[in-house]
Structure formats: structure tokens, C-alpha cells
Design a protein around this motif. Structure first.
Motif, PDB file in Angstrom:
ATOM      1  N   VAL A  42      36.058  52.733  -3.920  1.00 61.41           N
ATOM      2  CA  VAL A  42      36.669  51.493  -4.425  1.00 61.41           C
ATOM      3  C   VAL A  42      36.273  50.311  -3.558  1.00 61.41           C
ATOM      4  O   VAL A  42      35.919  49.231  -4.060  1.00 61.41           O
ATOM      5  N   ILE A  43      36.312  50.496  -2.231  1.00 63.57           N
ATOM      6  CA  ILE A  43      35.967  49.415  -1.306  1.00 63.57           C
ATOM      7  C   ILE A  43      34.518  48.978  -1.508  1.00 63.57           C
ATOM      8  O   ILE A  43      34.224  47.781  -1.644  1.00 63.57           O
ATOM      9  N   THR A  45      32.484  49.509  -4.081  1.00 65.06           N
ATOM     10  CA  THR A  45      32.281  48.946  -5.419  1.00 65.06           C
ATOM     11  C   THR A  45      32.820  47.523  -5.486  1.00 65.06           C
ATOM     12  O   THR A  45      32.210  46.633  -6.095  1.00 65.06           O
ATOM     13  N   THR A  46      33.963  47.295  -4.838  1.00 67.67           N
ATOM     14  CA  THR A  46      34.556  45.950  -4.791  1.00 67.67           C
ATOM     15  C   THR A  46      33.647  44.991  -4.043  1.00 67.67           C
ATOM     16  O   THR A  46      33.435  43.844  -4.477  1.00 67.67           O
ATOM     17  N   TYR A  47      33.101  45.434  -2.906  1.00 69.10           N
ATOM     18  CA  TYR A  47      32.179  44.599  -2.138  1.00 69.10           C
ATOM     19  C   TYR A  47      30.969  44.199  -2.989  1.00 69.10           C
ATOM     20  O   TYR A  47      30.586  43.025  -3.027  1.00 69.10           O
ATOM     21  N   THR A  49      30.539  44.283  -6.312  1.00 63.97           N
ATOM     22  CA  THR A  49      30.922  43.461  -7.466  1.00 63.97           C
ATOM     23  C   THR A  49      31.219  42.029  -7.033  1.00 63.97           C
ATOM     24  O   THR A  49      30.782  41.062  -7.675  1.00 63.97           O
ATOM     25  N   SER A  50      31.956  41.892  -5.937  1.00 65.45           N
ATOM     26  CA  SER A  50      32.311  40.557  -5.427  1.00 65.45           C
ATOM     27  C   SER A  50      31.069  39.800  -4.979  1.00 65.45           C
ATOM     28  O   SER A  50      30.958  38.584  -5.189  1.00 65.45           O
ATOM     29  N   PHE A  85      30.518  39.763   2.251  1.00 67.61           N
ATOM     30  CA  PHE A  85      30.336  40.968   1.441  1.00 67.61           C
ATOM     31  C   PHE A  85      29.023  41.684   1.788  1.00 67.61           C
ATOM     32  O   PHE A  85      28.971  42.915   1.769  1.00 67.61           O
TER      33      PHE A  85
END
Length: 365
Positions: A42-43, A45-47, A49-50, A85
Motif C-alpha cells: 500500500v505504501i 503503491t501510494t508513493y 501513484t502520488s 515521493f
């Protein structure tokens, strides 16, 4: 209180990147552990995507796209967000790859990751350069998919690596082409041909690294590797009892002694524990090599393989052994079915029928 904090930030602005870098890397080291863990996925993927969103927002800000909108007051922070990021992804990769890298040719790719991590912190004033932005984006994108897809499908092979490259290349080029088509300022700053050539060059370079076995085989990682005098397995408790000769206490970089006191007729054992994501199955080989004093080259003596299944925190345990060993320098390459190097175990056989091993220790795995 807020004003005093802002004043403190302005007064110490030049030191903040270093502080944030150290704190961020420490935080990632403490919180990121297993690639197959949901939190880690999750971390990361969030990085990613952001980072993708921030690149779009930043490259449209030059066209006054966000003037009069909610994003206008945050435009000045977009380069910092991109840097954050990128740094988050690079530090995570350094942590993961440090577990998989061996002190062989795979360390080259690991050094590139470390250099990119520090460069991201040092080149903050150049992060607005679009060539640098998209090149770094493609690199972290490609690296992300090379381990995310194997974790997802519970397998590792050359096809999946090529698939990872194709996905990341498609995403990166699609983002660049879209931004280029809708952003007049981007059209003035970059040449589409030069940008595409740069991205394709990086793609080709990573593939060359892969086919020359220069990339550590993440998500696999060798947790431990020992040359031992005996290995026994207790089937009831599923424990391995590994007996090896300890190094002196001051040689903290290696558990077992480099020189192996060998008596003719004995067996030499090599024990490894290899981390793999849950349910991932892969064939692993112990490639026994002997350095010939006659040819001055390493000669392959034997390839002994076994299949590992991921999921165990301490790694999948296994061992191989050989008898009738020749005196001299030996090494055992721990490799995958595609001959990616997980680790190398070096030792030297000293034949002496009267010598007895000293400092023997039995470790339970």
C-alpha cells in the motif's frame, strides 16, 4: 506558535532536506519489512501513484492551468512533493535490495540505487528539469513492477521481468505523451524525440543489466548462508541443527570461519535460508565451484537444486553437501533457475587428517 515554527523553518531551511532524508530513511527502515506484506504494498503503491499525480500537476502549472483553483496555492510545493515521493521509493528500494544484493556483480545495480537516493536529495534545485523528472520516474516505475508483479502472481521468470518492463514503459510514455499534447509550456521545454530516446535508453540499460545478471533477484533474498560440518533436520519440530566453526569474535562480518578444516572422507555442508513472498515457488541451486590452480579459473563441480516455497519469516531452509573435496579455494553460488545470484558462500579447504575444528557451534534454524 505557528509563526514561531515558520520562523524556525526559514532559519534552518538549508538543513531541513538532510534532516528529512535521515528521518525518512530511518522510518522506512523501521516500518518496511516484507515486500509481500499488505502495508508495504500500500505504501509503495501510494508513493508511485502520488508521484504520477504530482508530475502531472507540476507540468501543467507552467500553463497557468491551476490559476484560480484550489491547487494554485500549493504549486510552489509540487517540486518538493516530487522529491519526497521519489526519495520514498528510492529509500524503500535500497532497503529491499540490500537484503538481496550479494558482494558480486549484482552490487552494481544496488550502488546505482544508492546514488539515485542521494542524488534526489542533493539535486532538489534541478528536480524541475523535465528530462530528469521523467527519467527518474521511469526508473522507479520499472523497479516497482519488477518485484510487484512476481509478488502478485507468485512466480519469478524472464517473461514476468519483460512484462514488468513493458507495463512501466507504457505507463511512462503514455504520461509523457499526454502531458506533452496538453501542455504548451512542456512542448517548449522538451523535444519529444529526445525524451523518448532517453526513456528507451534507460529501458535498454535495465534489460542489459538483467540479462547479464547484474540485478539482485528481488523479491527473493538470502537471509543466511553457512558452510558447515554437519546439518541435521528434526522432522517433528521442523528445525535444522547446523554445526559450523565460528569465526573469532572480532570478525563480525562473517559467522563461520573461512578456512575449513577438512578430514578425508568427511562431508562438507552448505546451508542457506532464503526469504520468498508467501506462496511464491522457485527453484534454487547451489553451484559448487573450485578454483583450479592449474587453469587459474573457477570450475563448476556440481549444481544441486531444490524448490523453495515462500511465506516463512526466517526464510526457506535447505542444504546441500559434498564429499571427496579437493584442497583449495571453493565457493558456492546460490542462484535461481534463471541464474540470478542470491548469494555467494566462500571458503577454503585445508586437508589435515589430524586437525580438529575449533570453536564449533550448533545453531538452530
Amino acid at each position: 506558535m505557528i509563526n514561531r515554527f515558520r520562523a524556525f523553518v526559514r532559519a534552518n531551511q538549508r538543513y531541513l532536506p538532510v534532516v528529512f532524508f535521515m528521518v525518512g530513511f530511518l522510518w522506512d527502515s523501521l516500518t518496511l519489512g516484507r515486500i509481500d506484506r499488505l502495508y508495504d504494498q500500500v505504501i509503495l503503491t501510494t508513493y508511485l501513484t502520488s508521484l504520477t499525480i504530482c508530475l502531472y500537476l507540476f507540468n501543467r502549472s507552467g500553463d497557468d492551468k491551476w490559476k484560480g483553483t484550489f491547487f494554485e496555492k500549493y504549486e510552489d510545493y509540487l517540486p518538493l512533493a516530487i522529491q519526497f515521493f521519489l526519495g520514498g521509493l528510492c529509500s524503500a528500494y535500497v532497503i529491499y535490495f540490500s537484503r538481496s544484493v550479494s558482494f558480486s556483480k549484482t552490487i552494481i545495480f544496488f550502488i546505482i540505487l544508492v546514488v539515485l537516493l542521494f542524488a534526489n536529495e542533493l539535486l532538489k534545485k534541478r528536480i524541475s528539469n523535465k528530462y530528469l523528472q521523467f527519467s527518474a520516474y521511469f526508473f522507479v516505475n520499472f523497479t516497482f513492477f519488477t518485484f510487484f508483479i512476481p509478488v502478485l502472481v507468485k512466480s519469478m521468470n524472464t517473461f514476468l521481468f519483460m512484462l514488468s518492463g513493458s507495463i512501466s514503459l507504457s505507463i511512462t510514455l503514455a504520461l509523457i505523451i499526454y502531458i506533452y499534447n496538453v501542455s504548451p509550456s512542456t512542448q517548449k521545454e522538451i523535444s519529444m524525440g529526445r525524451m523518448s530516446g532517453l526513456i528507451l535508453g534507460i529501458y535498454l540499460l535495465i534489460n542489459i543489466f538483467y540479462f547479464f545478471n547484474l540485478i539482485p533477484p528481488v523479491p527473493l533474498a538470502m537471509e543466511s548462508g553457512l558452510v558447515a560440518h554437519n546439518v541435521e533436520r528434526n522432522l517433528e519440530s521442523d528445525e535444522y541443527f547446523v554445526t559450523y566453526e565460528q569465526n573469532p569474535w572480532y570478525k563480525i562480518w562473517r559467522d563461520n570461519q573461512y578456512e575449513y578444516h577438512y578430514q578425508p572422507g568427511d562431508s562438507v555442508f552448505v546451508f542457506t535460508s532464503i526469504f520468498a513472498p508467501s506462496n511464491l515457488k522457485e527453484s534454487v541451486f547451489h553451484r559448487w565451484k573450485w578454483f583450479s590452480p592449474y587453469t587459474k579459473k573457477w570450475e563448476i563441480i556440481d549444481d544441486i537444486g531444490f524448490e523453495i516455497t515462500g511465506g516463512r519469516d526466517g526464510g526457506f531452509r535447505g542444504y546441500t553437501f559434498k564429499t571427496n573435496m579437493m584442497e583449495g579455494k571453493w565457493k558456492v553460488d546460490v542462484i535461481t533457475n534463471d541464474e540470478l545470484v542470491l548469494g555467494i558462500i566462500n571458503f577454503e579447504i585445508a586437508t589435515d587428517s589430524t586437525a580438529q575444528p575449533k570453536r564449533l557451534k550448533t545453531q538452530v534454524y
